[in-house]
Design an enzyme around this catalytic site. Structure first.
Site, PDB file in Angstrom:
ATOM      1  NE  ARG A  36      -2.193  -1.525   3.441  1.00 45.18           N
ATOM      2  CZ  ARG A  36      -2.612  -1.488   4.692  1.00 45.18           C
ATOM      3  NH1 ARG A  36      -3.803  -0.995   4.973  1.00 45.18           N
ATOM      4  NH2 ARG A  36      -1.862  -1.958   5.667  1.00 45.18           N
ATOM      5  CG  ASN A  54      -4.299  -4.495   2.955  1.00 47.84           C
ATOM      6  OD1 ASN A  54      -3.740  -4.407   1.875  1.00 47.84           O
ATOM      7  ND2 ASN A  54      -3.647  -4.480   4.109  1.00 47.84           N
TER       8      ASN A  54
END
Length: 792
Positions: A36, A54
């Site tokens: 990320r 996520n």
């Protein structure tokens, strides 16, 4: 969903194109590896707006911008992902109802777990400290100077601390540790390399070391605890250390008394110990690693690497690796190990924190109960270990890594099956060196090494580990694959499993060669060579030296090693001397003459006349004398004939002694011959080889010459069996598997003989050739059979 190229083409050309919004999903090992933050920084650099989060086991993005920039983001997700990531599929499509808008700005959103049916959730593996963290660890000016739990998005614990997915701090064993302002600022700063580093900690807010003498009270913490542990090591003591995936036992590898005390207390009389070294320079003083071996030592997995030892001049105590010229070396796998190795400034024995054949200890209270009397002190800390994981073990042959034990640093990273399973399944593995494998579609998740299931605690660890990994990976098996042997604990578990569901029995040696084939993505027929200790054959006898023509669904036996009885059954496995008599007195009749009686008497009288007489009586009656076509037992017999090992305390000890005796010597083969058994297939008759070994040994031929000649004979006979099968129509793609192929000399000799003749030779690398790879092979076979049934 469309690919990025299709989406770009659909957008049309033109300088004044309108901004597009794409939904990008990335599967694979993409959580817990800094994916990320990588997406955030890449999107900002490309001038894109949107979000990343996520979702279950994937990373999902909603991104808006110019089509060229969007396509570049997709390309970088595939090709420039963080080092610990393993990107699977990258799919592109439009935003879907319920997605947040893609902009303005770019943001990292909170994770969500939808529990979608069929969602693949891959658990990231543990990784050794990265270079940046090690620099901070040794920098007196850094706030994490000498902090034993330093980590970032590129390194640190993962699989051993994750309690659930999606991967966020509250779903790890770091949840009890509230971030201090300094760590919180790093955690929330997208420009920082600790942005969303879930195990993030510092001396102010993170875990803390503790020291207790044996079973006593804690007497020191922090730096004081570390200093007490180092003092104990340098004074010749044994200490227990809470490692990444479980406790370990350490002592000074140069002190003979310390090593002897550890062996006595751990109940491990002979099996070699691994050695922890501070750096590559120290490793090179103890062994001779080549470039590939140095790379393996330094890799993020930090396995134990088996290397040629330098001998007595290294200064190691003789008891570190008795009976073998190989030394298992490892570099520090955690910041704590770095500090211990640096402060002690000497090689340290580093072995599993358990008694022999028991599972590695992970719980603090259990460590005091079970290890408090083994160790003179316990160096622990207050971060829990969620998943048990021993140290991985590898060796290098040629330019390829071969895995002996797959655990910390490698497991539970998934592998792909060449034929997807239409139903989720679990493969229960073997009895020794057990692992299990969970399958969803073509995704196979093999758990970390469990061990010998004969120990009840290890059997409990098997069930606990399977239950947890099944939950984390969101795989609920409907089918269970298992070995044919009814006495295996894993088979008992499979047949008693409720709800019963579907069970798929898989023959042991088919599973061995199927594991190798599946690792190399074979779907068609191949010739399999399975050389190991023992496995139950489909004819009710024990196998272990097998040539099979197979694919992932079925097999047929086309060659084997000659059979011999195991006098006393299991007792013969522990006594190579018994196996030698079993072969020399009662081997399968294949047309070779028996050895001279005088030579047999000389062997029998070599200090074990009473046992020899007992064996003769057993063989005469045939009671408790199961027969086996086992390469492993043949190696045992040869070691006993040469006086290298009459009895053993660990599996393959005799074979290790035989390989060590041969060294690097090259010599001609001892006599060997092929015959045809009563079952009509080609058979390697081992009696001429063992008879020559006995005769030449009695005549005084040096042991190294005979050990080398034995290896060459077995390799030539094995290759000859394969060539005979190929001449009869077997495929010339050959898969080598089974524990005997952990013998580098045998592996390389058989590979060379077959390759020189034009065969394509495949070997196990990522999964162990030994029984640690059985569950992966069972999974591949079960998946292929289920897929065939679906098609019919």
């Amino acid at each position: 969903m469309a690919g990025a190229g299709e989406m770009a083409h659909a957008a049309g050309d033109g300088a004044r194109e309108r901004a597009q919004s794409w939904r990008i999903e990335v599967s694979g090992t993409v959580q817990g590896v800094g994916f990320r933050p990588f997406v955030y920084r890449t999107a900002i650099a490309l001038g894109l707006a949107g979000w990343v989060r996520n979702v279950d086991g994937r990373v999902v993005m909603g991104v808006s911008g110019r089509r060229a920039s969007l396509a570049e983001l997709v390309a970088r997700c595939r090709g420039d992902a963080p080092p610990l990531a393993a990107v699977g599929d990258v799919t592109v499509g439009p935003l879907i109802p319920g997605d947040p808008p893609a902009g303005p700005g770019f943001t990292v959103l909170a994770s969500i777990g939808r529990g979608a049916a069929g969602a693949r959730r891959e658990v990231p593996v543990d990784a050794a400290p990265c270079r940046e963290c090690l620099t901070e660890l040794s920098d007196p000016g850094d706030r994490r100077h000498r902090y034993p739990f330093i980590n970032c998005t590129a390194c640190g614990p993962r699989a051993t601390v994750i309690t659930d997915l999606p991967y966020d701090r509250e779903r790890t064993t770091m949840r009890p540790f509230t971030l201090c302002p300094g760590c919180a600022a790093e955690y929330t700063n997208p420009a920082d390399r600790r942005f969303h580093a879930e195990p993030l900690a510092c001396p102010v807010c993170g875990p803390r070391l503790s020291w207790r003498p044996g079973t006593g009270r804690i007497t020191a913490s922090g730096e004081g605890a570390l200093a007490a542990a180092v003092d104990a090591l340098t004074a010749g003591g044994v200490i227990a250390v809470k490692g990444v995936g479980g406790y370990q036992l350490l002592c000074d590898a140069s002190q003979t008394g310390a090593v002897a005390r550890l062996r006595d207390r751990k109940r491990r009389p002979d099996k070699p110990f691994a050695v922890l070294v501070r750096d590559l320079a120290m490793a090179q003083r103890l062994a001779s690693p080549g470039p590939r071996e140095r790379a393996e030592l330094s890799s993020p997995a930090r396995p134990i690497v088996l290397l040629p030892a330098r001998g007595p001049a290294s200064g190691l105590a003789p008891g570190v690796h008795p009976g073998t010229g190989l030394l298992g070396l490892m570099l520090p796998a955690s910041p704590l190990h770095h500090l211990l190795a640096h402060d002690a400034d000497r090689p340290l024995v580093c072995t599993s924190g358990n008694l022999s054949d028991e599972p590695i200890v992970t719980d603090d209270a259990e460590a005091v109960r079970r290890l408090g009397t083994v160790a003179d002190g316990i160096l622990s800390h207050d971060r829990d270990i969620h998943a048990r994981s021993d140290d991985s073990v590898v060796f290098v042959s040629g330019d390829r890594r071969h895995t002996v034990r797959r655990a910390r640093g490698y497991a539970p990273a998934p592998r792909r099956l060449p034929i997807a399973s239409p139903r989720p399944l679990v493969a229960a593995g073997a009895q020794l060196k057990n692992t299990f494998t969970l399958v969803s579609g073509d995704l196979a998740v093999t758990g970390a090494h469990v061990g010998d299931l004969r120990d009840p605690r290890t059997a409990d660890a098997f069930e606990e580990g399977l239950r947890e990994l099944s939950r984390l990976s969101a795989i609920t098996p409907e089918v269970v694959a298992h070995d044919l042997h009814p006495g295996y604990t894993s088979t008992h578990w499979a047949t008693a499993r409720r709800p019963a569901g579907r069970r798929v029995p898989v023959q042991h040696h088919h599973a061995h060669v199927a594991a190798c084939a599946a690792e190399h993505q074979l779907t068609g027929p191949f010739t399999g060579v399975a050389l190991d200790g023992l496995g139950l054959g489909d004819d009710g006898t024990l196998w272990g030296g097998e040539i099979l023509v197979a694919d992932l669904r079925r097999y047929r036996r086309v060659g084997r090693f000659g059979r011999a009885p195991l006098p006393g059954g299991e007792a013969a496995v522990r006594s190579p001397f018994r196996m030698a008599l079993g072969y020399l007195l009662a081997a399968e009749e294949l047309g070779s003459p028996a050895p001279e009686p005088a030579l047999l008497r000389a062997l029998a009288d070599r200090g074990r006349p009473e046992e020899a007489e007992s064996v003769r009586q057993l063989l005469a009656t045939g009671v408790n004398c199961p027969v086996a076509s086992s390469a492993g037992r043949l190696f045992d017999a040869a070691a006993a004939v040469l006086g290298l090992a009459d009895t053993i305390s660990y599996e393959a000890q005799a074979a290790v002694a035989l390989e060590t005796a041969a060294g690097a010597l090259r010599t001609t083969a001892l006599p060997w011959r092929l015959s045809r058994g009563t079952d009509g297939i080609a058979v390697y008759d081992p009696l001429p080889t063992l008879t020559a070994l006995l005769r030449e040994s009695h005549a005084g031929t040096p042991v190294p010459v005979l050990a080398a000649g034995f290896h060459t004979a077995v390799a030539e006979a094995t290759a000859a069996l394969v060539w005979r099968a190929i001449e009869d129509g077997a495929p010339d793609v050959v898969c080598l598997s089974g524990g005997c192929f952990q013998n580098r000399r045998l592996l390389e000799a058989v590979s060379d003989l077959l390759t020189e003749g034009g065969a394509r030779v495949l070997t196990c690398g990522e999964l162990p050739a030994n029984d640690g790879g059985i569950s992966f092979g069972q999974a591949a076979v079960a998946a292929a059979r289920l897929a065939t049934e679906e098609q019919e």
